[in-house]
Motif scaffolding. Structure first.
Motif, short mmCIF file in Angstrom:
data_model
loop_
_atom_site.label_atom_id
_atom_site.label_comp_id
_atom_site.label_asym_id
_atom_site.label_seq_id
_atom_site.Cartn_x
_atom_site.Cartn_y
_atom_site.Cartn_z
N LYS A 186 1.27 -1.50 -0.16
CA LYS A 186 0.05 0.00 0.06
C LYS A 186 1.23 1.38 -0.39
N VAL A 187 0.32 2.66 -0.81
CA VAL A 187 1.14 3.28 -0.63
C VAL A 187 0.08 4.58 -0.42
N TYR A 188 0.94 5.55 0.40
CA TYR A 188 -0.22 6.74 0.71
C TYR A 188 0.00 8.11 -0.45
N ALA A 189 -0.19 8.97 -0.51
CA ALA A 189 0.30 10.49 -1.30
C ALA A 189 1.06 11.39 -0.30
N SER A 190 2.10 11.78 0.06
CA SER A 190 2.62 12.38 1.23
C SER A 190 2.88 13.56 0.24
N GLY A 191 3.75 14.68 1.05
CA GLY A 191 4.20 16.35 0.69
C GLY A 191 2.47 17.15 0.65
N ILE A 192 1.84 17.04 0.77
CA ILE A 192 0.22 17.87 0.33
C ILE A 192 0.21 18.95 0.98
N ASN A 193 0.94 20.39 0.54
CA ASN A 193 1.41 21.63 0.98
C ASN A 193 -0.36 22.26 1.20
N PRO A 194 0.07 22.98 2.77
CA PRO A 194 -1.07 23.71 2.53
C PRO A 194 -1.42 24.57 1.42
N GLY A 195 -0.81 25.32 0.96
CA GLY A 195 -1.41 26.44 -0.24
C GLY A 195 -1.90 25.11 -1.55
N GLY A 196 -3.03 25.41 -2.02
CA GLY A 196 -3.79 24.26 -3.43
C GLY A 196 -3.72 22.49 -2.92
N ALA A 197 -4.16 22.95 -0.93
CA ALA A 197 -3.90 21.29 -1.42
C ALA A 197 -5.34 20.01 -1.56
N THR A 198 -6.27 20.92 -2.07
CA THR A 198 -7.28 20.51 -2.83
C THR A 198 -7.10 19.89 -3.64
N GLN A 199 -6.17 20.72 -4.58
CA GLN A 199 -5.73 20.45 -6.09
C GLN A 199 -4.82 19.03 -5.93
N THR A 200 -3.79 19.17 -5.65
CA THR A 200 -2.81 18.53 -4.97
C THR A 200 -3.75 17.24 -4.40
N ALA A 201 -4.11 16.82 -3.90
CA ALA A 201 -4.95 15.57 -3.50
C ALA A 201 -5.72 15.23 -4.16
N GLU A 202 -6.69 15.70 -4.97
CA GLU A 202 -7.73 15.56 -6.40
C GLU A 202 -6.80 14.80 -7.54
N ALA A 203 -5.36 15.35 -7.63
CA ALA A 203 -4.45 14.99 -8.61
C ALA A 203 -4.05 13.51 -8.24
N ALA A 204 -3.82 13.50 -7.21
CA ALA A 204 -3.29 12.11 -6.76
C ALA A 204 -4.07 10.70 -6.68
N LEU A 205 -5.40 11.88 -6.31
CA LEU A 205 -6.31 10.53 -6.50
C LEU A 205 -6.29 9.78 -7.83
N GLU A 206 -6.37 10.94 -8.79
CA GLU A 206 -6.48 10.21 -10.28
C GLU A 206 -5.38 9.87 -10.60
N ARG A 207 -4.39 9.51 -9.84
CA ARG A 207 -3.10 9.24 -9.84
C ARG A 207 -3.04 7.60 -9.62
#
Length: 375
Positions: A144-165
């Motif tokens: 299992k893996v998790y997406a790390s390094g999600i910054n406070p700025g643009g967190a939503t966009q980063t998280a959505e892109a991680a789920l798309e990957r």
């Protein structure tokens, strides 16, 4: 050729820096570029292995660690025969203890030695014609893996892109004020649904601040809260945090001694333990440590935030040891990671599958990143 012993022909470190369009932000500072120190070891039979030394901070630290490998550590290994990586690790560690103390740099020495150790384990697995995860005792190649390094700025966009990957688990950086932290956590919980969500304060709070935040974090169903206070704070403060926490507390990347890990494994404070094999101990120490973490009924999640070689080695350790932990995968842009982490770029429903090829399963093509080389 399949002997556990080998004679070292050469060891060389290569240092790179990838400039970031968007800095990586933590509660203690910003990264304007992503460094990587890759290490190649070659034995007298021509078998090579690859490792990586932790080099994120301070800003000029990567070049320093590369020079430690090339000018201080490698000359003491070339031409010598070892029965395995552990023997080389012990020789390097014992042989440089006084020097590391004399110059006040036990951390950089430990990181450079860890990188060499990873290279020698890769080399050993290639000699045995086994994938590293199998050499370490693993029975399955999926983790299992998790997406790390999600910054406070643009967190939503980063998280959505991680789920798309293909990610299904996220970790947010916190420590930027309650309004920002809680707003981002609410958004990410909605995005990830019932999936795993964790938070990392990067040692950013006092114990009083952490206790205040704990009262407000209960509604996010966090899998863990990472390093809410400084790693070197008294044990009484960590015990207070544990007593006030509804979620597991995580730490380990800034523990750099066997004694330090023994302490956290014998007390009920950390539920998730996160050694970083490129920062301290390499595989020689951390294989046994990971087993001890599982024996202590805690979750083993290797910490990692660097280039692709160290990430791949961390993945092989997790697959080799087993357990129900996750591998940390940085969600930010970094070709020094993506070009060299093999199958880890292919995340499917929150998991990755390692190769059955010998060693790490891939050999870095450094010509692809020549424009980023710093020394």
């Amino acid at each position: 050729m399949t002997s556990d012993s080998f004679t070292i022909r050469s060891i060389e470190a290569f240092c790179y820096r990838y400039p970031l369009a968007t800095p990586v932000v933590t509660s203690f500072g910003r990264m304007l570029n992503r460094p990587a120190v890759f290490i190649r070891a070659v034995d007298e039979d021509g078998v090579e292995g690859w490792g990586e030394a932790w080099s994120n901070f301070p800003a000029p630290g990567a070049e320093h660690r590369a020079r430690l490998v090339n000018e201080v550590l490698a000359p003491g290994l070339v031409g010598r025969k070892f029965d395995g990586p552990a023997q080389a690790f012990e020789s390097l560690t014992r042989g440089t203890e006084v020097l590391a103390l004399q110059c006040g740099e036990p951390g950089p020495f430990a990181q450079a030695i860890a990188g060499i150790d990873l290279a020698l384990w890769d080399l050993s697995a290639r000699r045995r014609r086994l994938p590293l995860w199998r050499l370490l005792g693993g029975h399955g190649s999926t983790i299992k893996v998790y997406a790390s390094g999600i910054n406070p700025g643009g967190a939503t966009q980063t998280a959505e892109a991680a789920l798309e990957r293909g990610h299904r688990a996220l970790k947010l950086k916190v420590g930027f004020g309650a309004d920002i932290d809680l707003g981002n956590l609410a958004a990410l919980r909605q995005i990830v649904g019932a999936g795993m969500l964790a938070a990392d304060a990067n040692q950013g709070w006092s114990v009083e601040q952490a206790l205040q935040m704990l009262e407000r974090l209960g509604g996010f169903d966090l899998r863990w809260l990472e390093e809410p206070i400084r790693a070197d704070r008294p044990r009484e403060e960590w015990l207070r945090l544990r007593a006030g926490a509804d979620m597991p507390i995580a730490a380990g990347e800034n523990i750099s001694s066997a004694e330090g890990f023994r302490q956290v494994l014998t007390e009920d404070v950390l539920g998730v333990v996160q050694p970083d094999i490129a920062k301290w101990g390499g595989l020689t120490v951390c294989v046994g440590l990971a087993r001890d973490i599982l024996d202590a009924r805690k979750t083993f999640c290797p910490h990692y935030l660097g280039g692709g070689v160290g990430l791949l080695a961390s993945a092989h350790l997790l697959a080799g040891i087993g357990g129900d932990g996750w591998l940390e995968v940085d969600a930010n842009d970094n070709p020094l990671r993506d070009l060299f982490c093999g199958s880890l770029v292919d995340v499917r429903e929150g998991t990755v599958q390692l190769s059955d090829d010998p060693g790490l399963g891939t050999v870095p093509d450094l010509s692809a990143i020549e424009r980023y080389r710093s020394i």
